[in-house]
Scaffold this motif. Structure first.
Motif, PDB file in Angstrom:
ATOM      1  N   ALA A 264      40.866  11.043  11.263  1.00  0.00           N
ATOM      2  CA  ALA A 264      42.295  10.475  10.623  1.00  0.00           C
ATOM      3  C   ALA A 264      43.221  11.643  10.351  1.00  0.00           C
ATOM      4  O   ALA A 264      42.869  12.579   9.986  1.00  0.00           O
ATOM      5  N   LYS A 265      44.496  11.794  10.662  1.00  0.00           N
ATOM      6  CA  LYS A 265      45.651  12.313  10.304  1.00  0.00           C
ATOM      7  C   LYS A 265      45.968  13.467  11.420  1.00  0.00           C
ATOM      8  O   LYS A 265      46.815  14.258  11.412  1.00  0.00           O
ATOM      9  N   GLU A 266      44.705  13.926  11.923  1.00  0.00           N
ATOM     10  CA  GLU A 266      44.755  15.356  12.741  1.00  0.00           C
ATOM     11  C   GLU A 266      45.563  15.379  14.003  1.00  0.00           C
ATOM     12  O   GLU A 266      46.313  16.095  14.149  1.00  0.00           O
ATOM     13  N   GLY A 267      45.611  14.218  14.614  1.00  0.00           N
ATOM     14  CA  GLY A 267      46.679  14.071  15.922  1.00  0.00           C
ATOM     15  C   GLY A 267      48.103  14.271  15.207  1.00  0.00           C
ATOM     16  O   GLY A 267      48.692  15.011  15.839  1.00  0.00           O
ATOM     17  N   LEU A 268      48.311  13.594  14.230  1.00  0.00           N
ATOM     18  CA  LEU A 268      49.536  13.660  13.571  1.00  0.00           C
ATOM     19  C   LEU A 268      49.990  14.840  13.407  1.00  0.00           C
ATOM     20  O   LEU A 268      51.103  15.657  13.563  1.00  0.00           O
ATOM     21  N   ALA A 269      49.166  15.874  12.576  1.00  0.00           N
ATOM     22  CA  ALA A 269      49.343  17.277  12.288  1.00  0.00           C
ATOM     23  C   ALA A 269      49.516  17.973  13.221  1.00  0.00           C
ATOM     24  O   ALA A 269      50.101  19.065  13.146  1.00  0.00           O
ATOM     25  N   LEU A 270      48.754  17.861  14.347  1.00  0.00           N
ATOM     26  CA  LEU A 270      49.108  18.748  15.393  1.00  0.00           C
ATOM     27  C   LEU A 270      50.452  18.711  16.254  1.00  0.00           C
ATOM     28  O   LEU A 270      50.598  19.560  16.878  1.00  0.00           O
ATOM     29  N   ILE A 271      51.270  17.804  15.926  1.00  0.00           N
ATOM     30  CA  ILE A 271      52.514  17.688  16.647  1.00  0.00           C
ATOM     31  C   ILE A 271      53.710  17.429  15.582  1.00  0.00           C
ATOM     32  O   ILE A 271      54.729  17.670  16.343  1.00  0.00           O
ATOM     33  N   ASN A 272      53.299  17.226  14.568  1.00  0.00           N
ATOM     34  CA  ASN A 272      54.903  17.171  13.678  1.00  0.00           C
ATOM     35  C   ASN A 272      55.266  18.675  13.226  1.00  0.00           C
ATOM     36  O   ASN A 272      54.933  19.030  12.193  1.00  0.00           O
ATOM     37  N   GLY A 273      56.047  19.368  14.028  1.00  0.00           N
ATOM     38  CA  GLY A 273      56.277  20.505  13.558  1.00  0.00           C
ATOM     39  C   GLY A 273      57.312  20.957  14.244  1.00  0.00           C
ATOM     40  O   GLY A 273      57.811  20.618  15.540  1.00  0.00           O
TER      41      GLY A 273
END
Length: 512
Positions: free
Chosen positions: A189-198
Motif C-alpha cells: 500500500a502507498k508504494e506505487g503512488l510514492a514511486l510516481i508522484n514527483g
C-alpha cells in the motif's frame, strides 16, 4: 568514480551528474533506511486501523473518493503503475532516466513517503546494474509531478514494460532483471503512488541543463572574443570601470572574461589607436557582456530554484513524523517549469547575438576588410555563407522554443487536476535550446577562427591561437571550399567539450 551516497539531507547537483553521466554507483546511507522504515510503520498502522487515506485506502485523482478494500490495496498499486505507464514517442536519453531514478531515490529516502526501504534499494539496484527503463518522451504534464515517465521507471521494478537495450533498442524488463540477477518487486500500500508522484524528471533535466548552460555561457564569451578580435573591435567597452557602474554580476563576469581573452593580440594592437575602429562597435560586439551576463544571472536564479527542489519532499500524500498523512500540492512543477522557460529565453538570446556577429564577419561591407564570406577566393567559393544560413535557421527555431511551456496548462483527470505545470515540456525544450546553442557557438567559432587566420601575419591573442589550433585540426586553413558538415560537427565538439576551454584557462586562469 566515487560512489554517491544518498544522505538524509539529500544529494547535490554534482551527485546527479556523477550518476547520470559518469555511471557512479549509488549507496543508501543507513540513516535513510531508518527514516524510511519509520515512515512505513505509520502507513502499516493506518492499514491496521482502517482509516481512509488518499492513495492508501482510496483510488487516485478523480477517483479519490472510491474506497478500496484491504485485500485489493496491493493490486491497486500495481494497477496504478500499469495504467500510468502510458507514454508515447521516442525514449528519453539514458542520462535523463538515470537522473530521474536517482532523484526519486533521494525523495523516498527522506522518509516522508511511507515506502519500505527495499523499494528505494530496488531503484538503486537498477542504477548499479545499468538497467535503464524505457521512458517515452511524451506523457507528463508536470501535474502530479512526472506521473507517466516515473510510472515507466516503476514498471521496470515490477519486471514489466521495457528497458533500453545496449544498441538503443528496447528489451523486456523481465529479461533485463533476470540477466542482472534482480527480482521483481511486489508493491505494498502507498508504494506505487510514492514511486510516481514527483518532479524528478523535470528536475533531472533541469540539473543537466544547468551544467550544460554554465559551460556554454563561458564558451559564448570565448567565441564572442574571437569574433570581436577578428573584426578589429575595441576592447574598451569591456573595461571593468564601465561595468561597475551597472552592477549586474553576470555582466561584470562576462566583460572580464572577454577583456582577458582579447589581451596579448597583435591583431588588437594593430588598430588600438585608430579611431575608425575604436569609437563605437555594433551592439552585437559592444553589448556582448550585457546579453551573456544577463543569461548568467538567469542561470544563477535557476540554480537557486533547483537547489531548493533538491531539498524538497515531493510526494502526495506525505507521511509526517507525528503520524499524520497529509495531502499536499508539492508535486506541482511550476517552480521548475518557470525556471526552465526563463533559462530557455536567456540561452536563445545568447545564440541570437552570436549569429549577428557571424553575419557581420561574413559581410564584406561590415567586416573591416575581411573577404566576403571569409573565403580568400569568393565567387567561385562561398566560404561560410551557408553556415550562416544554418545559424539563422537555428536562431529562428530557438525563438519558437523560447515561447514558455509553463503558461500552457490543460485540465485533466475529470477536472481534479485542473491546473498543470507543463514543467516536463519546459525542461525538455530547454535541452533542445542548449543543443542548438552549441551549434550556434560552433558556427561563430568557425567564423572567428577563419577571420583571425585571414588577419595573418598578425598573431592573434593566446585564446585566439588556441582556438585556431583546435579548429585547424579538422578545418585546415582558409582556401577552396570543403565539405562543411563534418567541419561543423568538429566545431560542435570543440564547443561542447572542455578541451579548448582548458587550454585557454591554462594561459589566462579560470574563466568566470
Amino acid at each position: 568514480m566515487n560512489p554517491v551516497t544518498v544522505q538524509p539531507t539529500g544529494i547535490s547537483p554534482a551527485d546527479v551528474l556523477a550518476v547520470a553521466r559518469g555511471d557512479a554507483k549509488v549507496l543508501l546511507d543507513p540513516s535513510t533506511v531508518d527514516a524510511m522504515a519509520a515512515s512505513r510503520a505509520i502507513v502499516d498502522g493506518i492499514e491496521r486501523d482502517g482509516r481512509p487515506v488518499y492513495g492508501v485506502s482510496t483510488g487516485f485523482g478523480a477517483l479519490a473518493n472510491t474506497s478500496i478494500a484491504p485485500e485489493r490495496r496491493a493490486e491497486l498499486q500495481h494497477a496504478l503503475i500499469r495504467s500510468h505507464a502510458a507514454g508515447v514517442g521516442a525514449p528519453m536519453p539514458r542520462e535523463v532516466v538515470r537522473a530521474m531514478m536517482l532523484l526519486r531515490i533521494r525523495s523516498l529516502a527522506l522518509g516522508r513517503s511511507g515506502v519500505r526501504p527495499l523499494v528505494a534499494q530496488a531503484l538503486v539496484d537498477l542504477l548499479n546494474h545499468d538497467v535503464t527503463p524505457w521512458v517515452p518522451e511524451h506523457g507528463s504534464l508536470g501535474a502530479s509531478g512526472d506521473l507517466a515517465p516515473l510510472a515507466h521507471c516503476a514498471l521496470a521494478l515490477l519486471g514489466e514494460g521495457w528497458v533500453l537495450g545496449p544498441d538503443g533498442g528496447r528489451v523486456d524488463a523481465a529479461d533485463a532483471l533476470a540477466a542482472a540477477g534482480l527480482r521483481p518487486v511486489e508493491l505494498a500500500a502507498k508504494e506505487g503512488l510514492a514511486l510516481i508522484n514527483g518532479t524528478d524528471g523535470m528536475l533531472g533535466m533541469l540539473l543537466l541543463a544547468i551544467a550544460d548552460a554554465g559551460h556554454l555561457f563561458a564558451m559564448a564569451d570565448v567565441t564572442a572574443a574571437l569574433a570581436i578580435e577578428a573584426m578589429l573591435g575595441s576592447f574598451r567597452p569591456f573595461l571593468p570601470e564601465l561595468h561597475e557602474i551597472r552592477p549586474h554580476p553576470g555582466q561584470a563576469a562576462s566583460a572580464a572574461n572577454i577583456l582577458r581573452l582579447l589581451q596579448g593580440s597583435e591583431v588588437m594592437d594593430s588598430h588600438r589607436d585608430d579611431l575608425a575602429h575604436a569609437v563605437q562597435d555594433a551592439y552585437s560586439m559592444r553589448c556582448a557582456p550585457q546579453v551573456a551576463g544577463a543569461a548568467r544571472d538567469t542561470l544563477a536564479f535557476v540554480e537557486t530554484v533547483a537547489g531548493r527542489e533538491l531539498l524538497s519532499v515531493v510526494d502526495n500524500p506525505v507521511v509526517l513524523p507525528d503520524g499524520r498523512v497529509e495531502s499536499t500540492g508539492n508535486f506541482h512543477g511550476a517552480p521548475l517549469g518557470f525556471a526552465a522557460d526563463y533559462l530557455a529565453i536567456a540561452a536563445a538570446e545568447v545564440g541570437a547575438i552570436a549569429e549577428r556577429r557571424v553575419d557581420r564577419l561574413l559581410d564584406v561591407t561590415r567586416s573591416r576588410e575581411l573577404p566576403a564570406f571569409l573565403s580568400p577566393d569568393a565567387g567561385v567559393n562561398s566560404g561560410l555563407m551557408i553556415a550562416q544560413y544554418t545559424a539563422a535557421g537555428i536562431v529562428a527555431e530557438n525563438r519558437r522554443l523560447a515561447a514558455p511551456a509553463s503558461v500552457d496548462s490543460l485540465p485533466t483527470s475529470g477536472m481534479q487536476e485542473d491546473h498543470v505545470s507543463m514543467g516536463w515540456a519546459a525542461a525538455k525544450k530547454l535541452r533542445t535550446v542548449l543543443d542548438n546553442l552549441t551549434s550556434l557557438l560552433a558556427v561563430e567559432l568557425l567564423a572567428g577562427v577563419r577571420g583571425l587566420q585571414l588577419r595573418a601575419p598578425l598573431t592573434p591573442s593566446p585564446a585566439g591561437r588556441a582556438a585556431c589550433a583546435a579548429v585547424r585540426e579538422f578545418a585546415g586553413d582558409p582556401g577552396p571550399d570543403i565539405f562543411l558538415a563534418p567541419v561543423m560537427e568538429g566545431a560542435r565538439t570543440v564547443i561542447a567539450t572542455p578541451t579548448l576551454r582548458t587550454h585557454i584557462e591554462q594561459d589566462l586562469g579560470p574563466l568566470a
